[in-house]
Design an enzyme around this catalytic site. Sequence first.
Site, PDB file in Angstrom:
ATOM      1  N   ALA A   1      88.159   3.873  19.309  1.00 18.73           N
ATOM      2  CA  ALA A   1      86.934   4.392  18.706  1.00 18.73           C
ATOM      3  C   ALA A   1      87.190   5.155  17.410  1.00 18.73           C
ATOM      4  CB  ALA A   1      86.213   5.309  19.705  1.00 18.73           C
ATOM      5  N   LYS A   2      88.387   5.740  17.270  1.00 21.79           N
ATOM      6  CA  LYS A   2      88.776   6.515  16.079  1.00 21.79           C
ATOM      7  C   LYS A   2      87.732   7.569  15.732  1.00 21.79           C
ATOM      8  CE  LYS A   2      91.581   2.757  14.177  1.00 21.79           C
ATOM      9  NZ  LYS A   2      91.184   1.678  15.122  1.00 21.79           N
ATOM     10  N   ARG A   3      87.223   8.241  16.747  1.00 18.65           N
ATOM     11  CA  ARG A   3      86.222   9.283  16.527  1.00 18.65           C
ATOM     12  C   ARG A   3      86.845  10.475  15.822  1.00 18.65           C
ATOM     13  NH1 ARG A   3      81.968   6.051  17.017  1.00 18.65           N
ATOM     14  NH2 ARG A   3      81.256   5.672  19.157  1.00 18.65           N
TER      15      ARG A   3
END
Length: 270
Positions: free
Chosen positions: A94-96
Amino acid sequence: MPFISRIEIAQQANNSLLCVGLDPELEKFPAHLQNHPDAVFEFNRSIIDATADVVCCFKPQIAHFAALGAEDALLRLIQHIHSNHPAIPVILDAKRGDIGSTAEKYAQEAFVRYGADAVTLNPYLGKDSIDPFLKFAEKGVVLLCRTSNPGAKDIQDLDCNGKPLYQRVAETIAREWNGNKNCLLVVGATWPKQLAEVRAIVGDMPFLVPGVGAQGGDVEQIIKHGRGKNSDALIISSSRAILYAGEGQEFAEAARAAAIRQRDEINRYR
């Protein structure tokens, strides 16, 4: 069981450091699934079932599902893995990266809504943006360090008191953020020199290594420069080269064959 322990057990059981990324692209699906009402689920479920015994984890990429309005398919796929292949962990790619209540909601999205075993995150907003995820001590927190894309150097190589920024990030995560021993780093397969530098900084902290297959990362160099002293400490990810290895009714069998080839190539250099 802690995420890293689960990964190590899966690696041993399947003799595999391979992670299959699930990046659905409808235009690449075989013709017989193009108009299927549940095509995203059916395609990925077939890939999962065909490869589960030759991987150490799966990594669905959330944007590929969200762009298709297929979040429900993503949820069902993670549930399918947990129910039918319970020994195989799931990393939600997700690379939030955000702060405060938004970071807390992102943590709930990954670990409560989707039930993922780990999630990829952007650390460049600082530790308070990661704290809500670190509180889930049994979950994996996979932090970007030196990414595989050509533009990584634009920011990640900037001088930071005599060292490139990505090295400072690695030092900070290893020294200050990893109290629960659930942190991992993303270090791209396309940068073997940087793999070695980060490994020297963080010891046996596991790496998620994207960039094998379609992006051209060299497996021998990954193992040579990225392996830990006391363990493999590597999760080597491949997506397109496996997902779209074949066409037609036997696409899953072709994906399985490609996964076996990739696993065996990795194992030649272990």
